[in-house]
Write a protein that holds these residues in place. Structure first.
Motif, PDB file in Angstrom:
ATOM      1  N   LEU A 194       0.996  -1.059   0.018  1.00 44.77           N
ATOM      2  CA  LEU A 194       0.007  -0.026  -0.171  1.00 44.77           C
ATOM      3  C   LEU A 194       0.746   1.082  -0.009  1.00 44.77           C
ATOM      4  CD1 LEU A 194      -2.982   1.133   0.040  1.00 44.77           C
ATOM      5  CD2 LEU A 194      -2.637   1.023   2.573  1.00 44.77           C
ATOM      6  N   VAL A 195       1.705   1.318   1.022  1.00 49.94           N
ATOM      7  CA  VAL A 195       2.699   2.467   1.117  1.00 49.94           C
ATOM      8  C   VAL A 195       3.578   2.700  -0.248  1.00 49.94           C
ATOM      9  CG1 VAL A 195       4.580   3.539   2.397  1.00 49.94           C
ATOM     10  CG2 VAL A 195       2.785   2.530   3.562  1.00 49.94           C
ATOM     11  N   SER A 196       4.171   1.542  -0.630  1.00 52.74           N
ATOM     12  CA  SER A 196       5.081   1.605  -2.003  1.00 52.74           C
ATOM     13  C   SER A 196       4.152   2.141  -2.968  1.00 52.74           C
ATOM     14  CB  SER A 196       5.828   0.332  -1.873  1.00 52.74           C
ATOM     15  OG  SER A 196       6.558   0.060  -0.657  1.00 52.74           O
ATOM     16  N   SER A 197       3.213   1.594  -3.391  1.00 53.41           N
ATOM     17  CA  SER A 197       2.675   1.844  -4.506  1.00 53.41           C
ATOM     18  C   SER A 197       2.025   3.248  -4.524  1.00 53.41           C
ATOM     19  CB  SER A 197       1.281   0.810  -4.792  1.00 53.41           C
ATOM     20  OG  SER A 197       0.435   0.991  -3.777  1.00 53.41           O
ATOM     21  N   GLY A 240      14.106  -7.128   5.304  1.00 50.98           N
ATOM     22  CA  GLY A 240      15.089  -8.011   4.950  1.00 50.98           C
ATOM     23  C   GLY A 240      15.701  -8.548   6.380  1.00 50.98           C
ATOM     24  N   LEU A 241      15.833  -7.516   7.215  1.00 52.77           N
ATOM     25  CA  LEU A 241      16.323  -8.035   8.335  1.00 52.77           C
ATOM     26  C   LEU A 241      15.258  -8.846   9.431  1.00 52.77           C
ATOM     27  CD1 LEU A 241      18.293  -7.433  10.860  1.00 52.77           C
ATOM     28  CD2 LEU A 241      16.728  -5.607  11.655  1.00 52.77           C
ATOM     29  N   ARG A 242      13.834  -8.372   9.423  1.00 54.77           N
ATOM     30  CA  ARG A 242      13.012  -9.382  10.111  1.00 54.77           C
ATOM     31  C   ARG A 242      13.007 -10.780   9.329  1.00 54.77           C
ATOM     32  NH1 ARG A 242       7.728  -5.639  11.379  1.00 54.77           N
ATOM     33  NH2 ARG A 242       8.309  -5.231  13.384  1.00 54.77           N
ATOM     34  N   GLU A 243      13.203 -10.787   7.997  1.00 54.95           N
ATOM     35  CA  GLU A 243      13.206 -12.315   7.491  1.00 54.95           C
ATOM     36  C   GLU A 243      14.385 -13.183   7.864  1.00 54.95           C
ATOM     37  OE1 GLU A 243      13.439 -14.134   2.937  1.00 54.95           O
ATOM     38  OE2 GLU A 243      12.841 -12.161   3.116  1.00 54.95           O
ATOM     39  N   TYR A 244      15.471 -12.426   8.126  1.00 54.45           N
ATOM     40  CA  TYR A 244      16.774 -12.866   8.525  1.00 54.45           C
ATOM     41  C   TYR A 244      16.536 -13.392   9.766  1.00 54.45           C
ATOM     42  CZ  TYR A 244      21.506 -13.860  10.022  1.00 54.45           C
ATOM     43  OH  TYR A 244      22.673 -14.241  10.594  1.00 54.45           O
ATOM     44  N   LEU A 245      15.941 -12.512  10.812  1.00 51.09           N
ATOM     45  CA  LEU A 245      15.876 -12.683  12.149  1.00 51.09           C
ATOM     46  C   LEU A 245      14.879 -13.794  12.316  1.00 51.09           C
ATOM     47  CD1 LEU A 245      16.278  -9.325  13.633  1.00 51.09           C
ATOM     48  CD2 LEU A 245      17.825 -10.879  13.729  1.00 51.09           C
ATOM     49  N   TRP A 266      13.418  12.537  -1.969  1.00 45.95           N
ATOM     50  CA  TRP A 266      14.349  11.832  -0.798  1.00 45.95           C
ATOM     51  C   TRP A 266      13.592  11.288   0.379  1.00 45.95           C
ATOM     52  CZ3 TRP A 266      18.823  10.151  -1.629  1.00 45.95           C
ATOM     53  CH2 TRP A 266      19.535  10.659  -2.827  1.00 45.95           C
ATOM     54  N   ALA A 267      12.474  12.127   0.835  1.00 41.29           N
ATOM     55  CA  ALA A 267      11.585  11.522   1.771  1.00 41.29           C
ATOM     56  C   ALA A 267      10.881  10.325   1.462  1.00 41.29           C
ATOM     57  CB  ALA A 267      10.548  12.463   2.220  1.00 41.29           C
ATOM     58  N   ALA A 268      10.591  10.164   0.184  1.00 41.14           N
ATOM     59  CA  ALA A 268       9.939   8.963  -0.463  1.00 41.14           C
ATOM     60  C   ALA A 268      11.044   7.748  -0.520  1.00 41.14           C
ATOM     61  CB  ALA A 268       9.280   9.071  -1.517  1.00 41.14           C
ATOM     62  N   ILE A 269      12.050   8.199  -1.016  1.00 37.97           N
ATOM     63  CA  ILE A 269      13.386   7.151  -0.937  1.00 37.97           C
ATOM     64  C   ILE A 269      13.683   6.734   0.387  1.00 37.97           C
ATOM     65  CG2 ILE A 269      15.656   6.817  -1.640  1.00 37.97           C
ATOM     66  CD1 ILE A 269      15.096   8.811  -3.922  1.00 37.97           C
ATOM     67  N   ILE A 270      13.778   7.377   1.510  1.00 39.83           N
ATOM     68  CA  ILE A 270      14.291   7.122   2.669  1.00 39.83           C
ATOM     69  C   ILE A 270      13.123   5.971   3.263  1.00 39.83           C
ATOM     70  CG2 ILE A 270      14.063   8.006   5.040  1.00 39.83           C
ATOM     71  CD1 ILE A 270      15.349  10.558   3.963  1.00 39.83           C
ATOM     72  N   ILE A 271      11.943   6.317   3.126  1.00 40.11           N
ATOM     73  CA  ILE A 271      10.657   5.393   3.423  1.00 40.11           C
ATOM     74  C   ILE A 271      10.991   4.187   2.818  1.00 40.11           C
ATOM     75  CG2 ILE A 271       8.216   5.296   3.497  1.00 40.11           C
ATOM     76  CD1 ILE A 271       7.984   8.345   3.963  1.00 40.11           C
ATOM     77  N   LEU A 272      11.027   4.254   1.537  1.00 41.23           N
ATOM     78  CA  LEU A 272      10.941   2.821   0.873  1.00 41.23           C
ATOM     79  C   LEU A 272      12.342   2.055   1.211  1.00 41.23           C
ATOM     80  CD1 LEU A 272       9.896   4.220  -2.799  1.00 41.23           C
ATOM     81  CD2 LEU A 272       8.775   2.433  -1.430  1.00 41.23           C
ATOM     82  N   CYS A 273      13.355   2.523   1.082  1.00 44.37           N
ATOM     83  CA  CYS A 273      14.514   1.970   1.507  1.00 44.37           C
ATOM     84  C   CYS A 273      14.461   1.304   2.961  1.00 44.37           C
ATOM     85  CB  CYS A 273      15.794   2.995   1.539  1.00 44.37           C
ATOM     86  SG  CYS A 273      16.416   3.332  -0.156  1.00 44.37           S
ATOM     87  N   ARG A 274      13.906   2.025   4.032  1.00 43.75           N
ATOM     88  CA  ARG A 274      13.809   1.533   5.397  1.00 43.75           C
ATOM     89  C   ARG A 274      12.967   0.383   5.278  1.00 43.75           C
ATOM     90  NH1 ARG A 274       9.573   0.304   9.064  1.00 43.75           N
ATOM     91  NH2 ARG A 274      10.322   0.726  11.040  1.00 43.75           N
ATOM     92  N   GLU A 275      11.631   0.404   4.508  1.00 38.75           N
ATOM     93  CA  GLU A 275      10.961  -0.496   4.324  1.00 38.75           C
ATOM     94  C   GLU A 275      11.412  -1.965   3.864  1.00 38.75           C
ATOM     95  OE1 GLU A 275       7.989  -0.830   5.959  1.00 38.75           O
ATOM     96  OE2 GLU A 275       7.784   1.477   6.302  1.00 38.75           O
ATOM     97  N   ALA A 282       9.558  10.753   7.253  1.00 37.49           N
ATOM     98  CA  ALA A 282      10.735  10.237   7.086  1.00 37.49           C
ATOM     99  C   ALA A 282      11.784  10.234   7.926  1.00 37.49           C
ATOM    100  CB  ALA A 282      11.226  10.835   5.593  1.00 37.49           C
ATOM    101  N   LEU A 283      11.746  11.274   8.722  1.00 34.36           N
ATOM    102  CA  LEU A 283      12.452  11.559   9.973  1.00 34.36           C
ATOM    103  C   LEU A 283      12.281  10.297  10.965  1.00 34.36           C
ATOM    104  CD1 LEU A 283      12.653  15.431  10.349  1.00 34.36           C
ATOM    105  CD2 LEU A 283      14.501  13.813   9.439  1.00 34.36           C
TER     106      LEU A 283
END
Length: 195
Positions: free
Chosen positions: A82-85, A116-121, A102-111, A173-174
């Protein structure tokens, strides 16, 4: 198992996933990206209902004791879809442009990084719970995207609709940076301990 897959909390999650292409379709007329006032308001209401299901599905699953593996798997996926689209849609129609990208890129990169971290953990059987500030981040994000979806169509009612959305997008984004750091600090110790 099949009964749990079709309980009300999971149906709300499925509805959120279905809302994604419907919101995108609102911005396309005759195969071209356009956004009439009617289309923007329609997209906004679809997004608002989908955002409410994000709160309701988890809440109802807990109070009705209807949690399920499929719900735990699909809920974060539905949120990210939902957020990404919507971010990509708003960037494509240039509601989000210039430095605000940049705010959008920060949000997408964090997601992507947190997923990835959650999947690994999860493979290590380590759970990283959602923090209160992460919930505030999600709320700020949803409100910002709601304002931005309405965009110029809302400027007739409230002159600063788009500007408010952009301001809230930067706030989220912050918060995204802070919560992302928080997750990685909690998760990376498990990664380091494994080596």
């Amino acid at each position: 198992m099949a009964k749990r897959a079709y309980n009300i909390p999971n149906m709300l999650t499925y509805a959120r996933i279905v809302a994604v292409p419907l919101i995108v379709v609102c911005f396309f007329v005759n195969g071209e990206l356009q956004s009439s006032d009617f289309a923007r308001w329609t997209a906004f209401w679809l997004f608002a209902v989908a955002s409410i299901t994000d709160f309701l599905d988890g809440y109802l699953a807990r109070i009705w004791k209807q949690t399920s593996n499929i719900g735990r798997m699909l809920d974060p996926i539905a949120d990210k879809l939902l957020v990404s689209s919507v971010l990509l849609l708003l960037a494509a129609d240039q509601t989000i442009a210039g430095w605000t990208l940049w705010a959008a890129i920060i949000i997408l990169c964090r997601e992507i990084l947190v997923s990835g971290l959650r999947e690994y953990l999860a493979a290590l059987k380590v759970s990283v719970p959602v923090t209160r500030i992460a919930k505030w981040k999600t709320t700020a994000q949803m409100v910002a995207l709601g304002f931005l979806l309405v965009g110029h169509a809302g400027d007739n009612i409230f002159i600063y609709t788009t500007e408010t959305g952009i301001g809230l997008l930067w706030v989220s984004a912050l918060l995204t940076i802070y919560t992302g750091y928080d997750y990685f600090r909690a998760g990376l110790k498990h990664v380091v301990d494994e080596e």
